[in-house]
Motif scaffolding. Structure first.
Motif, PDB file in Angstrom:
ATOM      1  N   THR A 154       0.826  -1.207   0.000  1.00 34.88           N
ATOM      2  CA  THR A 154       0.000   0.000   0.000  1.00 34.88           C
ATOM      3  C   THR A 154       0.860   1.257   0.000  1.00 34.88           C
ATOM      4  O   THR A 154       0.537   2.246  -0.677  1.00 34.88           O
ATOM      5  N   LEU A 155       1.976   1.222   0.739  1.00 36.54           N
ATOM      6  CA  LEU A 155       2.882   2.370   0.736  1.00 36.54           C
ATOM      7  C   LEU A 155       3.492   2.588  -0.641  1.00 36.54           C
ATOM      8  O   LEU A 155       3.657   3.728  -1.098  1.00 36.54           O
ATOM      9  N   VAL A 156       3.833   1.491  -1.307  1.00 34.00           N
ATOM     10  CA  VAL A 156       4.383   1.602  -2.663  1.00 34.00           C
ATOM     11  C   VAL A 156       3.351   2.201  -3.609  1.00 34.00           C
ATOM     12  O   VAL A 156       3.654   3.073  -4.430  1.00 34.00           O
ATOM     13  N   LYS A 157       2.099   1.743  -3.506  1.00 30.40           N
ATOM     14  CA  LYS A 157       1.033   2.274  -4.360  1.00 30.40           C
ATOM     15  C   LYS A 157       0.773   3.753  -4.070  1.00 30.40           C
ATOM     16  O   LYS A 157       0.443   4.519  -4.976  1.00 30.40           O
ATOM     17  N   MET A 158       0.909   4.142  -2.808  1.00 30.35           N
ATOM     18  CA  MET A 158       0.674   5.534  -2.460  1.00 30.35           C
ATOM     19  C   MET A 158       1.725   6.441  -3.098  1.00 30.35           C
ATOM     20  O   MET A 158       1.445   7.596  -3.432  1.00 30.35           O
ATOM     21  N   GLU A 159       2.944   5.928  -3.247  1.00 34.15           N
ATOM     22  CA  GLU A 159       4.005   6.711  -3.870  1.00 34.15           C
ATOM     23  C   GLU A 159       3.860   6.783  -5.387  1.00 34.15           C
ATOM     24  O   GLU A 159       4.418   7.669  -6.027  1.00 34.15           O
ATOM     25  N   GLN A 160       3.123   5.831  -5.959  1.00 45.77           N
ATOM     26  CA  GLN A 160       2.933   5.806  -7.411  1.00 45.77           C
ATOM     27  C   GLN A 160       1.761   6.713  -7.779  1.00 45.77           C
ATOM     28  O   GLN A 160       0.644   6.257  -8.011  1.00 45.77           O
ATOM     29  N   MET A 161       2.005   8.008  -7.828  1.00 47.20           N
ATOM     30  CA  MET A 161       0.955   8.970  -8.141  1.00 47.20           C
ATOM     31  C   MET A 161       0.454   8.761  -9.575  1.00 47.20           C
ATOM     32  O   MET A 161       1.240   8.423 -10.466  1.00 47.20           O
ATOM     33  N   PRO A 162      -0.831   8.962  -9.804  1.00 43.15           N
ATOM     34  CA  PRO A 162      -1.366   8.774 -11.156  1.00 43.15           C
ATOM     35  C   PRO A 162      -0.804   9.789 -12.137  1.00 43.15           C
ATOM     36  O   PRO A 162      -0.810  10.987 -11.870  1.00 43.15           O
ATOM     37  N   ILE A 163      -0.304   9.314 -13.264  1.00 44.99           N
ATOM     38  CA  ILE A 163       0.264  10.204 -14.277  1.00 44.99           C
ATOM     39  C   ILE A 163      -0.638  10.322 -15.495  1.00 44.99           C
ATOM     40  O   ILE A 163      -0.366  11.115 -16.392  1.00 44.99           O
ATOM     41  N   TYR A 164      -1.716   9.511 -15.524  1.00 49.91           N
ATOM     42  CA  TYR A 164      -2.582   9.538 -16.696  1.00 49.91           C
ATOM     43  C   TYR A 164      -3.239  10.896 -16.877  1.00 49.91           C
ATOM     44  O   TYR A 164      -3.547  11.316 -17.992  1.00 49.91           O
ATOM     45  N   CYS A 165      -3.463  11.607 -15.753  1.00 49.50           N
ATOM     46  CA  CYS A 165      -4.104  12.910 -15.857  1.00 49.50           C
ATOM     47  C   CYS A 165      -3.174  13.922 -16.531  1.00 49.50           C
ATOM     48  O   CYS A 165      -3.590  14.668 -17.422  1.00 49.50           O
ATOM     49  N   TRP A 166      -1.897  13.884 -16.096  1.00 46.20           N
ATOM     50  CA  TRP A 166      -0.961  14.867 -16.625  1.00 46.20           C
ATOM     51  C   TRP A 166      -0.553  14.550 -18.059  1.00 46.20           C
ATOM     52  O   TRP A 166      -0.018  15.424 -18.751  1.00 46.20           O
ATOM     53  N   GLU A 167      -0.790  13.343 -18.526  1.00 44.81           N
ATOM     54  CA  GLU A 167      -0.438  12.995 -19.903  1.00 44.81           C
ATOM     55  C   GLU A 167      -1.254  13.800 -20.911  1.00 44.81           C
ATOM     56  O   GLU A 167      -0.804  14.055 -22.021  1.00 44.81           O
ATOM     57  N   TYR A 168      -2.462  14.168 -20.500  1.00 44.34           N
ATOM     58  CA  TYR A 168      -3.338  14.916 -21.398  1.00 44.34           C
ATOM     59  C   TYR A 168      -3.433  16.391 -21.005  1.00 44.34           C
ATOM     60  O   TYR A 168      -4.248  17.123 -21.557  1.00 44.34           O
ATOM     61  N   TYR A 169      -2.585  16.792 -20.076  1.00 45.48           N
ATOM     62  CA  TYR A 169      -2.698  18.167 -19.568  1.00 45.48           C
ATOM     63  C   TYR A 169      -2.417  19.202 -20.665  1.00 45.48           C
ATOM     64  O   TYR A 169      -3.152  20.186 -20.804  1.00 45.48           O
ATOM     65  N   TYR A 170      -1.357  18.977 -21.446  1.00 45.96           N
ATOM     66  CA  TYR A 170      -0.961  19.967 -22.441  1.00 45.96           C
ATOM     67  C   TYR A 170      -1.813  19.898 -23.708  1.00 45.96           C
ATOM     68  O   TYR A 170      -1.706  20.766 -24.564  1.00 45.96           O
ATOM     69  N   HIS A 171      -2.642  18.867 -23.810  1.00 39.78           N
ATOM     70  CA  HIS A 171      -3.496  18.734 -24.993  1.00 39.78           C
ATOM     71  C   HIS A 171      -4.961  18.943 -24.647  1.00 39.78           C
ATOM     72  O   HIS A 171      -5.835  18.659 -25.457  1.00 39.78           O
TER      73      HIS A 171
ATOM     74  N   GLU B 132      -4.811  13.611  -7.457  1.00 38.97           N
ATOM     75  CA  GLU B 132      -3.626  13.201  -6.688  1.00 38.97           C
ATOM     76  C   GLU B 132      -3.933  13.175  -5.189  1.00 38.97           C
ATOM     77  O   GLU B 132      -3.491  12.267  -4.474  1.00 38.97           O
ATOM     78  N   LYS B 133      -4.680  14.179  -4.723  1.00 35.91           N
ATOM     79  CA  LYS B 133      -5.030  14.210  -3.298  1.00 35.91           C
ATOM     80  C   LYS B 133      -5.919  13.026  -2.926  1.00 35.91           C
ATOM     81  O   LYS B 133      -5.723  12.385  -1.885  1.00 35.91           O
ATOM     82  N   ILE B 134      -6.910  12.746  -3.773  1.00 40.09           N
ATOM     83  CA  ILE B 134      -7.798  11.607  -3.501  1.00 40.09           C
ATOM     84  C   ILE B 134      -7.008  10.312  -3.495  1.00 40.09           C
ATOM     85  O   ILE B 134      -7.196   9.445  -2.621  1.00 40.09           O
ATOM     86  N   HIS B 135      -6.102  10.164  -4.445  1.00 40.61           N
ATOM     87  CA  HIS B 135      -5.253   8.963  -4.527  1.00 40.61           C
ATOM     88  C   HIS B 135      -4.433   8.802  -3.251  1.00 40.61           C
ATOM     89  O   HIS B 135      -4.350   7.711  -2.667  1.00 40.61           O
ATOM     90  N   SER B 136      -3.815   9.902  -2.798  1.00 39.95           N
ATOM     91  CA  SER B 136      -2.979   9.852  -1.608  1.00 39.95           C
ATOM     92  C   SER B 136      -3.798   9.522  -0.367  1.00 39.95           C
ATOM     93  O   SER B 136      -3.403   8.682   0.452  1.00 39.95           O
ATOM     94  N   HIS B 137      -4.967  10.143  -0.210  1.00 41.53           N
ATOM     95  CA  HIS B 137      -5.809   9.903   0.965  1.00 41.53           C
ATOM     96  C   HIS B 137      -6.357   8.477   0.975  1.00 41.53           C
ATOM     97  O   HIS B 137      -6.460   7.855   2.040  1.00 41.53           O
ATOM     98  N   PHE B 138      -6.711   7.962  -0.186  1.00 42.84           N
ATOM     99  CA  PHE B 138      -7.258   6.603  -0.253  1.00 42.84           C
ATOM    100  C   PHE B 138      -6.240   5.571   0.221  1.00 42.84           C
ATOM    101  O   PHE B 138      -6.560   4.687   1.027  1.00 42.84           O
ATOM    102  N   PHE B 139      -5.016   5.691  -0.263  1.00 48.03           N
ATOM    103  CA  PHE B 139      -4.012   4.696   0.115  1.00 48.03           C
ATOM    104  C   PHE B 139      -3.478   4.936   1.518  1.00 48.03           C
ATOM    105  O   PHE B 139      -3.020   3.993   2.176  1.00 48.03           O
ATOM    106  N   ALA B 140      -3.543   6.178   2.010  1.00 45.05           N
ATOM    107  CA  ALA B 140      -3.203   6.405   3.419  1.00 45.05           C
ATOM    108  C   ALA B 140      -4.219   5.713   4.323  1.00 45.05           C
ATOM    109  O   ALA B 140      -3.866   5.114   5.353  1.00 45.05           O
ATOM    110  N   GLY B 141      -5.503   5.770   3.915  1.00 41.84           N
ATOM    111  CA  GLY B 141      -6.519   5.009   4.648  1.00 41.84           C
ATOM    112  C   GLY B 141      -6.277   3.518   4.557  1.00 41.84           C
ATOM    113  O   GLY B 141      -6.525   2.779   5.521  1.00 41.84           O
ATOM    114  N   GLY B 142      -5.768   3.072   3.409  1.00 43.14           N
ATOM    115  CA  GLY B 142      -5.440   1.653   3.262  1.00 43.14           C
ATOM    116  C   GLY B 142      -4.346   1.215   4.220  1.00 43.14           C
ATOM    117  O   GLY B 142      -4.386   0.097   4.755  1.00 43.14           O
ATOM    118  N   VAL B 143      -3.371   2.090   4.467  1.00 40.72           N
ATOM    119  CA  VAL B 143      -2.310   1.775   5.433  1.00 40.72           C
ATOM    120  C   VAL B 143      -2.903   1.623   6.831  1.00 40.72           C
ATOM    121  O   VAL B 143      -2.533   0.715   7.589  1.00 40.72           O
TER     122      VAL B 143
END
Length: 205
Positions: A121-138, A152-163
């Motif tokens: 879960t800690l490893v997953k929490m560090e793996q922030m989603p990049i799919y959003c930023w892939e389309y940021y410039y387009h 990113e905040k939701i992702h971080s809070h979800f996996f912190a709850g998982g810990v």
């Protein structure tokens, strides 16, 4: 007189050697009931419920393509072991000694599985989603950058709850393992309790 003195020296006390009072040390027949003090049914159901919640959450992430299969296989296996440990903990309420020993073994395994899940879960929490930023410039959607930050905040809070959930599962496994250890006496011989038997004197003829 010499024989009487020898009897007193060999015994614990003159009263212990009296035919009216007998002191013996026996195993506690109610020792196994100490396991019930841990509320194994409630803790076992909690283990099953929290583990199933995390497995379903992980499956949803996989179905939506938001997680990696290779890292989730270990998580699924570990969570399944915790579910089995919870089931055995509930079954051990019968106080059947082999079931209690199986419960002790499974709770030790569940402790290891919970630690593995905490790391995953800690490893997953560090793996922030990049799919959003892939389309940021387009993307021309207003406030799109803010949306990515919110994700990113939701992702971080979800996996912190998982810990926190996995830490709670680890604490439950340790608690049940300790109570099982006290019952099956895997670390020390069974304690004996003193039993004092008082016999009524014979009625006068």
């Amino acid at each position: 007189m010499a024989e009487d003195a020898a009897v007193v020296e060999e015994g614990f006390s003159p009263a212990a050697q009296s035919p009216l009072v007998a002191v013996t040390f026996q195993r506690n027949v109610y020792r196994k009931e100490k396991y019930l003090e841990a509320e194994p049914k409630a803790l076992g159901i909690t283990q099953i419920g929290l583990s199933m919640f995390k497995m379903i959450s992980c499956a949803v992430f996989l179905a939506k393509g938001l997680s990696v299969v290779s890292s989730d296989i270990t998580f699924f296996i570990s969570s399944l072991l915790v579910v089995v440990a919870g089931s055995v903990a509930i079954a051990a309420e019968t106080l059947h000694l082999p079931t209690l020993r199986a419960c002790f073994g499974m709770q030790i395994v569940a402790c290891g599985a919970s630690i593995v899940n905490i790391v995953c879960t800690l490893v997953k929490m560090e793996q922030m989603p990049i799919y959003c930023w892939e389309y940021y410039y387009h993307n021309t959607t207003p406030n799109y950058e803010e949306i990515c930050h919110q994700i990113e905040k939701i992702h971080s809070h979800f996996f912190a709850g998982g810990v926190l959930v996995q830490t709670a599962l680890l604490a439950i496994s340790v608690t049940l393992a300790v109570y099982c250890c006290k019952v099956v006496n895997c670390c020390a011989p069974a304690p004996k309790v003193p039993v004092i038997t008082v016999q009524a004197p014979p009625a006068p003829q």
